[in-house]
Scaffold this motif. Structure first.
Motif, PDB file in Angstrom:
ATOM      1  N   GLY A 199       0.790  -1.218   0.000  1.00 15.84           N
ATOM      2  CA  GLY A 199       0.000   0.000   0.000  1.00 15.84           C
ATOM      3  C   GLY A 199       0.824   1.270   0.000  1.00 15.84           C
ATOM      4  O   GLY A 199       2.036   1.264  -0.201  1.00 15.84           O
ATOM      5  N   PHE A 200       0.129   2.403   0.192  1.00 14.63           N
ATOM      6  CA  PHE A 200       0.733   3.734   0.233  1.00 14.63           C
ATOM      7  C   PHE A 200       1.451   4.059  -1.078  1.00 14.63           C
ATOM      8  O   PHE A 200       2.496   4.704  -1.085  1.00 14.63           O
ATOM      9  N   ASN A 201       0.874   3.632  -2.209  1.00 11.55           N
ATOM     10  CA  ASN A 201       1.553   3.850  -3.475  1.00 11.55           C
ATOM     11  C   ASN A 201       1.336   5.270  -3.978  1.00 11.55           C
ATOM     12  O   ASN A 201       0.356   5.931  -3.636  1.00 11.55           O
ATOM     13  N   GLY A 202       2.261   5.727  -4.817  1.00 10.31           N
ATOM     14  CA  GLY A 202       2.173   7.049  -5.409  1.00 10.31           C
ATOM     15  C   GLY A 202       3.401   7.338  -6.235  1.00 10.31           C
ATOM     16  O   GLY A 202       4.393   6.588  -6.213  1.00 10.31           O
ATOM     17  N   ARG A 203       3.334   8.415  -6.991  1.00  9.34           N
ATOM     18  CA  ARG A 203       4.471   8.829  -7.808  1.00  9.34           C
ATOM     19  C   ARG A 203       5.723   8.987  -6.950  1.00  9.34           C
ATOM     20  O   ARG A 203       6.832   8.693  -7.382  1.00  9.34           O
ATOM     21  N   PHE A 204       5.541   9.469  -5.710  1.00 10.45           N
ATOM     22  CA  PHE A 204       6.671   9.678  -4.814  1.00 10.45           C
ATOM     23  C   PHE A 204       6.538   8.786  -3.572  1.00 10.45           C
ATOM     24  O   PHE A 204       6.714   9.229  -2.447  1.00 10.45           O
ATOM     25  N   ALA A 205       6.190   7.517  -3.807  1.00 14.38           N
ATOM     26  CA  ALA A 205       6.059   6.556  -2.705  1.00 14.38           C
ATOM     27  C   ALA A 205       7.356   6.518  -1.902  1.00 14.38           C
ATOM     28  O   ALA A 205       8.447   6.455  -2.468  1.00 14.38           O
ATOM     29  N   ASN A 206       7.236   6.542  -0.566  1.00  9.68           N
ATOM     30  CA  ASN A 206       8.419   6.749   0.268  1.00  9.68           C
ATOM     31  C   ASN A 206       8.573   5.742   1.402  1.00  9.68           C
ATOM     32  O   ASN A 206       9.310   6.003   2.357  1.00  9.68           O
ATOM     33  N   LYS A 207       7.915   4.607   1.329  1.00  6.68           N
ATOM     34  CA  LYS A 207       8.016   3.619   2.414  1.00  6.68           C
ATOM     35  C   LYS A 207       8.634   2.298   1.941  1.00  6.68           C
ATOM     36  O   LYS A 207       8.499   1.280   2.603  1.00  6.68           O
ATOM     37  N   LEU A 208       9.310   2.339   0.808  1.00  6.09           N
ATOM     38  CA  LEU A 208       9.981   1.172   0.244  1.00  6.09           C
ATOM     39  C   LEU A 208      11.437   1.534  -0.017  1.00  6.09           C
ATOM     40  O   LEU A 208      11.727   2.474  -0.761  1.00  6.09           O
ATOM     41  N   LEU A 209      12.361   0.796   0.595  1.00  6.70           N
ATOM     42  CA  LEU A 209      13.781   1.059   0.409  1.00  6.70           C
ATOM     43  C   LEU A 209      14.314   0.167  -0.706  1.00  6.70           C
ATOM     44  O   LEU A 209      14.144  -1.051  -0.665  1.00  6.70           O
ATOM     45  N   VAL A 210      14.951   0.779  -1.696  1.00  6.39           N
ATOM     46  CA  VAL A 210      15.503   0.048  -2.835  1.00  6.39           C
ATOM     47  C   VAL A 210      17.024   0.153  -2.802  1.00  6.39           C
ATOM     48  O   VAL A 210      17.581   1.246  -2.672  1.00  6.39           O
ATOM     49  N   LEU A 211      17.688  -0.990  -2.915  1.00  6.93           N
ATOM     50  CA  LEU A 211      19.139  -1.075  -2.853  1.00  6.93           C
ATOM     51  C   LEU A 211      19.677  -1.701  -4.137  1.00  6.93           C
ATOM     52  O   LEU A 211      19.007  -2.515  -4.770  1.00  6.93           O
TER      53      LEU A 211
END
Length: 709
Positions: A97-109
C-alpha cells in the motif's frame, strides 16, 4: 472470468504435451529453488527456507522470461508489491500500500547501496539503476526492515544484486524493436583470469515514443530516452578476502504533459471593472532530465579470530531538472560497515552506516508562483548503528532473532528500532515464523522545504466558474517528526513435494505520525469576492475571480494496515513451471473530527487496491523453443486527481503477457514479446502531487535477439 478460462485452456494444452522431450526449467528442482540463498533479510547468506520474513526472489531467468524491459515491470511478479505505470517511463511502486508517484516507504538497494532520493525519499524509476541483463537476482523482503537497513525500510526492502564479473566473461549483444517506437540495445564485454581477477563493462539504451492520452487518444508528451553504462571489477585476494569495485553512470530524458497553468478570459460585469474569470487549465510541456554517476567499493575479510567483516564506500553525483520548474544537483557519500561472529548457539551481527547528502536547488523565476524551495541548499545526514543476534534455542528446530538499531537524522533527531523473530522448523520441509518490528520513515526534503501548487477546486456562482487554487506549503518551522510503524507478521512455508512448494504470510501494522494536512488560509483574489486581501494571492492570480487557499503538512494521521500474501511454485513436469502469487491488503485509518483530515484519511484508504494477482507459466517446448505466459490482475482503487480536486476511479484489470523464444544455436536466441494482450484499454494511475495527464496502457509487440560470444 473469460480471461481465466482462456488461460486455463491454454495451460491444459501445455499439460497434455509437456511430456515431450524438452530441457528442464533451469535444470533445477523446486527443492533446489526453495533453498535459494538470500542475503537481504539478515545481511548474511541464508537459505530462503530458513529466513523469518516474507521473502521472494526473482532470478535472472525469471527476468529474462518475463519479457519486461523496465525494472518496475519485473517487480509485478512479487506478492505485496504494487506497481502502477504512469507513462512511458514513470512508475509508482510501493510495498503493502501507500503507493504514489513519490512513494516513500519502500527502500531500494543495488548491491546493498540505497538509491532513494532524499528530495522525496523515493526512487526515480525512469533512471535505470542497472541493466536488466546484469542482474543476478532481486531479493524482495516485505515488512519493516529498519534494524538491518535503517530509515525508510518501512514496508519493505528490494535489493538488486548484480552478477559477479567472473560470471560475465565473454561478450553479449541484445537488440529489440517494437510497436510505438520502442527499442532497446544492450552490449557487454568481460574477462576473467586465473589470478582471481575479473571485470565486465556493459551498456544499455532504451527509447519509447509517446503513448496515447487515455481521455482523448491523442499522443501524450512522454517520449523516453535513457542510457546506462556499468562497470564492475572483482578480485579474490585469498585467505577469505575479496575486493569489488562498481562504477555506474545513467542518463534519462522524459517529456511530460501537465495541466498546470490557469487560463483566464475577460468578462464585463455591469457596474464593475472588467474581470478576469477562470476558463480552464492550459497544458504545460516540461522536459525532464535525470542523471547519476556512482563509484562504489567493497572490501570483505576474515579476521584471525573468526570475525567476518566488510566495509562498503560509495560516492554519487546526481542531477534532476524539470525545465522551467526546478533543477537539483546533489552529492551523496555513504559508508556501511558490518561484522559477524558466531560462538556457541549465537550468531552475532553488528555494524554502522552513515549517509551525507548535499543538494543545491534552483527554481526559475517563471516557477516562483507555482513552486518555492527554502533553503535552496541543504545537507542531510543520517547515521545509525545496529546489533542483531540469531540464537539457536533447539538445533535445526527453533531459532530466536533479536535486533536493535539506533539512528540519528539531521532533522528528525534520534530514534530506536527493535525487532524480534522466532523461526520453528519441525522438519526439513516446514518453516513457521513470527516477527515483530518497528521502523521509522524520516522526513523528506520536499516535505519540509518545498511549497507547491497541488490542485484546484471549481465551483459555479452566477454562471461563472470560480476556482480555488490550493497550495501545499512547506512543513512547520518546528519540523516534522519521523513517521513510525510497528506490527507483527506470521508466516508458513511448506515444501509439499520436490516439485511443489508454497508459503503464506499474514501481517498487521500500526502507523503513527503519518503525513496529513489542513487548510491554513483562504483568500479572494478579486474585490468581487469575499475574503479579498490585497497582495494575499500570487502575482499570477491577483485581480482574478479566484480564491487562493494554503494547506500545511503535519504529523496528523494514524491507522492500521492488514494483509495476506500467498505464493505457490509448481514444477508440473520437468519442462513446465507454474508460479502463482496473490496479495490482499486493507488500510483502516482513524476517524477525525476535522473535515479536511477525515477526507484525507478516507482517500488514503481508498487509494490502495485490495487485490493483486500474478500467474506465470514457463514452458520449454523443446531444447530450442520456450513459451511463457503471464496473467496479471489488479483490483480497482480511487485517487484524488490533480489538478482538479475530484476523486477518480482507476478500474481493475486483468491482462496477459506472452513471450515466445527460439534458440537458433547455443549462442543466438530470438524472441517475440507481447504485453497487455487482453483486456480493455486502461490507465493504471491518476496523478497525485503533479498534474500529469493519464496515459493509456495498450497492447504492444517487441522482437528481440540475443547473441553471446
Amino acid at each position: 472470468m473469460k480471461h481465466a478460462t482462456l488461460l486455463t485452456a491454454i495451460l491444459a494444452a501445455f499439460a497434455a504435451t509437456a511430456h515431450a522431450t524438452a530441457a528442464a526449467i533451469d535444470d533445477l528442482s523446486l527443492e533446489d529453488l526453495v533453498k535459494t540463498d538470500v542475503t537481504s533479510v539478515s545481511r548474511k547468506t541464508q537459505s530462503l527456507a530458513d529466513v523469518a520474513a516474507a521473502a521472494f526472489v526473482i532470478s535472472s531467468e525469471d527476468i529474462r522470461r518475463s519479457g519486461a524491459q523496465a525494472l518496475p515491470d519485473v517487480l509485478r511478479m512479487a506478492p505485496g508489491i504494487e506497481v502502477a505505470q504512469i507513462d512511458s517511463g514513470r512508475y509508482a511502486v510501493s510495498a503493502r500500500g501507500f503507493n504514489g508517484r513519490f512513494a516513500n516507504k519502500l527502500l531500494v538497494l543495488v548491491d546493498g547501496r540505497s538509491i532513494y532520493s532524499p528530495l522525496f525519499s523515493g526512487v526515480v524509476w525512469e533512471l535505470d539503476p542497472v541493466p536488466l541483463e546484469d542482474i543476478e537476482r532481486i531479493e524482495i523482503i516485505r515488512g519493516a526492515g529498519a534494524v538491518m537497513w535503517g530509515a525508510n525500510a518501512v514496508n519493505g526492502v528490494i535489493n538488486i544484486i548484480t552478477r559477479h564479473s567472473r560470471n560475465q566473461a565473454g561478450g553479449a549483444v541484445s537488440v529489440g524493436a517494437g510497436t510505438r517506437g520502442a527499442g532497446n540495445v544492450y552490449a557487454r564485454i568481460g574477462r576473467a583470469d586465473e589470478s582471481g581477477s575479473s571485470w565486465k563493462l556493459s551498456a544499455q539504451g532504451r527509447h519509447k515514443e509517446p503513448s496515447q492520452q487515455y481521455a482523448n487518444r491523442q499522443d501524450s508528451d512522454d517520449r523516453l530516452s535513457n542510457a546506462v553504462v556499468d562497470f564492475r571489477f572483482d578480485r579474490d585476494l585469498s585467505s577469505g578476502r575479496d575486493l569489488s569495485i562498481w562504477a555506474n553512470a545513467s542518463f534519462s530524458t522524459l517529456d511530460d504533459l501537465w495541466m498546470t497553468y490557469p487560463k483566464f478570459q475577460t468578462v464585463n460585469i455591469p457596474g464593475f471593472d472588467p474581470a478576469w474569470v477562470f476558463a480552464g487549465m492550459e497544458p504545460m510541456r516540461p522536459s525532464q532530465k535525470a542523471e547519476s554517476q556512482s563509484l562504489v567499493g567493497r572490501y570483505r575479510w576474515l579476521g584471525d579470530s573468526g570475525i567476518e567483516s566488510s566495509v562498503q564506500l560509495s560516492a554519487n553525483r546526481s542531477g534532476f531538472e524539470v525545465s522551467n520548474v526546478i533543477k537539483e544537483e546533489r552529492l551523496t557519500f555513504d559508508i556501511d560497515y558490518q561484522s559477524r561472529y558466531s560462538f556457541a548457539a549465537h550468531d552475532l551481527l553488528w555494524g554502522f552506516s552513515h549517509r551525507s547528502s548535499s543538494d543545491d536547488i534552483t527554481v526559475p523565476g517563471t516557477a516562483y508562483d507555482y513552486l518555492t524551495v527554502q533553503p535552496t541548499a541543504y545537507t542531510q545526514r543520517n547515521s545509525g548503528i545496529f546489533l542483531h543476534d540469531d540464537w539457536t534455542l533447539l538445533p535445526d528446530t527453533l531459532k530466536l532473532g533479536l535486533g536493535v538499531r539506533w539512528d540519528h537524522a539531521s532533522r528528525n533527531g534520534s530514534y530506536v528500532s527493535p525487532n524480534a523473530t522466532l523461526l520453528w522448523t519441525p522438519s526439513r520441509s516446514d518453516s513457521l515464523w513470527l516477527k515483530y518490528a518497528q521502523a521509522p520513515r524520516t522526513m523528506a526534503r520536499a516535505e519540509q522545504d518545498v511549497s507547491v501548487f497541488s490542485g484546484v477546486s471549481v465551483s459555479n456562482a452566477g454562471g461563472l466558474s470560480i476556482p480555488t487554487f490550493i497550495f501545499a506549503q512547506a512543513g512547520s518551522q518546528a519540523g516534522l517528526r519521523a513517521e513510525r510503524t510497528q506490527g507483527v507478521e506470521v508466516g508458513y512455508r511448506k515444501q509439499f513435494a520436490p516439485n511443489l512448494s508454497g508459503d503464506i504470510s499474514l501481517y498487521r501494522y500500526h502507523y503513527s505520525d503519518l503525513r496529513g494536512g489542513a487548510l491554513t488560509s483562504i483568500n479572494g483574489c478579486s474585490r468581487l469576492l469575499p475574503g479579498y486581501v490585497a497582495g494575499a494571492c500570487p502575482v499570477a492570480l491577483q485581480n482574478t475571480a479566484a480564491y487562493y487557499a494554503t494547506s500545511q503538512v503535519s504529523n496528523s494521521l494514524t491507522g492500521w494496515s492488514n494483509g495476506a500474501e500467498i505464493t505457490v511454485d509448481w514444477l508440473a513436469t520437468p519442462n513446465w513451471r507454474l508460479q502463482l502469487s496473490y496479495s490482499w491488503s486493507r488500510l483502516d485509518m482513524n476517524e477525525y473530527g476535522n473535515a479536511f483530515l477525515q477526507n484525507s484519511a478516507r482517500l488514503l484508504e481508498k487509494s490502495t487496491p485490495r487485490h493483486h494477482g500474478s500467474l506465470r507459466s514457463q514452458w520449454n517446448i523443446d531444447n530450442k523453443q520456450q513459451l511463457d505466459l503471464w496473467l496479471r490482475t489488479s483490483a480497482g482503487f480511487e485517487r484524488l486527481d490533480a489538478p482538479y480536486t475530484t476523486t477518480v476511479r482507476v478500474p481493475g484489470y486483468a491482462t496477459l503477457d506472452l513471450r515466445y523464444a527460439y534458440r537458433v544455436d547455443k549462442n543466438l536466441e530470438v524472441a517475440l514479446i507481447g504485453r497487455n494482450l487482453v483486456g480493455a484499454r486502461r490507465f493504471e494511475y491518476v496523478s497525485d502531487y503533479l498534474a500529469t495527464v493519464s496515459t493509456a496502457m495498450q497492447p504492444s509487440l517487441m522482437l528481440t535477439s540475443r547473441w553471446t560470444f
